[in-house]
Scaffold this motif. Sequence first.
Motif, PDB file in Angstrom:
ATOM      1  N   ILE A   1       0.832  -1.204   0.000  1.00  0.00           N
ATOM      2  CA  ILE A   1       0.000   0.000   0.000  1.00  0.00           C
ATOM      3  C   ILE A   1       0.866   1.254   0.000  1.00  0.00           C
ATOM      4  O   ILE A   1       0.604   2.219  -0.726  1.00  0.00           O
ATOM      5  N   SER A   2       1.908   1.268   0.820  1.00  0.00           N
ATOM      6  CA  SER A   2       2.783   2.440   0.891  1.00  0.00           C
ATOM      7  C   SER A   2       3.565   2.639  -0.403  1.00  0.00           C
ATOM      8  O   SER A   2       3.889   3.768  -0.773  1.00  0.00           O
TER       9      SER A   2
ATOM     10  N   CYS B   1      -6.350  -3.209  -5.978  1.00  0.00           N
ATOM     11  CA  CYS B   1      -6.838  -3.658  -4.666  1.00  0.00           C
ATOM     12  C   CYS B   1      -6.754  -5.181  -4.547  1.00  0.00           C
ATOM     13  O   CYS B   1      -6.316  -5.706  -3.523  1.00  0.00           O
ATOM     14  N   TYR B   2      -7.164  -5.873  -5.599  1.00  0.00           N
ATOM     15  CA  TYR B   2      -7.135  -7.339  -5.548  1.00  0.00           C
ATOM     16  C   TYR B   2      -5.711  -7.884  -5.632  1.00  0.00           C
ATOM     17  O   TYR B   2      -5.424  -8.960  -5.079  1.00  0.00           O
ATOM     18  N   GLN B   3      -4.824  -7.173  -6.303  1.00  0.00           N
ATOM     19  CA  GLN B   3      -3.428  -7.599  -6.324  1.00  0.00           C
ATOM     20  C   GLN B   3      -2.835  -7.554  -4.922  1.00  0.00           C
ATOM     21  O   GLN B   3      -2.073  -8.439  -4.522  1.00  0.00           O
ATOM     22  N   ILE B   4      -3.200  -6.530  -4.177  1.00  0.00           N
ATOM     23  CA  ILE B   4      -2.723  -6.421  -2.787  1.00  0.00           C
ATOM     24  C   ILE B   4      -3.447  -7.429  -1.901  1.00  0.00           C
ATOM     25  O   ILE B   4      -2.828  -8.091  -1.050  1.00  0.00           O
TER      26      ILE B   4
ATOM     27  N   VAL C   1      -2.341 -11.131  -1.295  1.00  0.00           N
ATOM     28  CA  VAL C   1      -1.379 -11.474  -0.237  1.00  0.00           C
ATOM     29  C   VAL C   1      -2.097 -12.163   0.916  1.00  0.00           C
ATOM     30  O   VAL C   1      -1.644 -13.191   1.442  1.00  0.00           O
ATOM     31  N   ALA C   2      -3.241 -11.592   1.325  1.00  0.00           N
ATOM     32  CA  ALA C   2      -4.018 -12.180   2.423  1.00  0.00           C
ATOM     33  C   ALA C   2      -4.697 -13.474   1.982  1.00  0.00           C
ATOM     34  O   ALA C   2      -4.771 -14.444   2.753  1.00  0.00           O
ATOM     35  N   LEU C   3      -5.187 -13.506   0.744  1.00  0.00           N
ATOM     36  CA  LEU C   3      -5.879 -14.702   0.263  1.00  0.00           C
ATOM     37  C   LEU C   3      -4.947 -15.902   0.191  1.00  0.00           C
ATOM     38  O   LEU C   3      -5.332 -17.019   0.571  1.00  0.00           O
TER      39      LEU C   3
END
Length: 392
Positions: free
Chosen positions: A148-149, A162-165, A168-170
């Motif tokens: 994000i930064s 947004c989905y590319q970031i 990571v969580a998925l």
Amino acid sequence: MAKKTYDPVSGEEIANRPKRSYKDNYFDYSLLLVWIFIMLLGYVVLYSASSYIGITVQDDATFYLKRQIFATGIGLLGMIPAIFIDYRWWRKFDKLIYIGSLATVILVLTPMGIASHGAKRWVGLGPVQFQPAELVKIGVIVMIAYMISKCGATALDSVKTCYQIFAVALVGAGMVGVITSNLSSAIIIVGIGAIMLVIAGACKKFIFSLGLLGVSGLSLIMLVSSMSGKSFRMSRVLVWLNPEKYADSGGYQVMQGLYAIGSGGLFGKGLGNSAQKLGFVPEPNNDMIFSIVCEELGIFGAVCIMLLFIFMIRRMRVIASNAVDLYGSMLVIGVLAHISIQVVLNIAVVTNSIPNTGVSLPFISYGGTSLAFLMIEIGIVLSVSRRIKRFR
């Protein structure tokens, strides 16, 4: 003649004033003190909740308390350096931390994997045992904060970004859920990523699609579990809807926890006077510890604990709002999301507001791995607070 300046509201002349300067010695002592208070309260509550099973199972009333204090010592070894190391230093290792955390999940499949309570979720490295899911939570926080930064908040106007970031969580949640069958930790990891992106300013299309994805994902998990014969997740939903009907099986823990909450009344039976911890409530020192709190300290004690967590979360929000850069702000938001989700889920499960998910209460429930990594996260938040600039 020097040009005079006037206040735009009152119209009065503004006297010459020295320019403000900044100093970098800020430290959020309020967060540190509330964390210490919760920890000390947690020791007292844990000893009260675990003394009976400590005697009956381990022949030592203080067995679980001693192990919790030992885990605190381990956590301090990571927390103290995390406070004094500039949090921006972690940016050099964000990818390594994230990939390394995923690698530890794979170790569960090797001979180093350790089974406990019917599931293989632990990894043993000599005398040290830990739950990889807890490390993945930190890995996801630092990696998403970095991404994000790096791209900036304005880039979040794109659904694709947004989905590319969020991937990571998925990925982290998927590995934890599939390899270790730990659905509760997978949900927490997804929640951490979602909250970080939403607070960072993700576009409305992403938020809407994320809601649909969440509902669809949970429905698919239930469907696959039922079709594959792993119907325990579906049974938890049935127990949640009608615990009395399943009181002799899956609803036993829920009913006993509700009995404990109901018998506590307004001010409780008194510390150490719980009856439900005497072999009635399963896991009274872990997932169900909040029910023992309600029985012994009553609604008043339970509300006080919730207010302490609310104050802790509020201090984190203040730190995130005043962080010197977006990276630091996102790190704090990630920790805030992690603690908030666990507190809400634990209390919701104990009060039967949601199906049982097996989530511990931060800093209070027994659990060395969770406690140690949560302490490191608090250390990172305090490190961010140390770099806040304030006026002299």
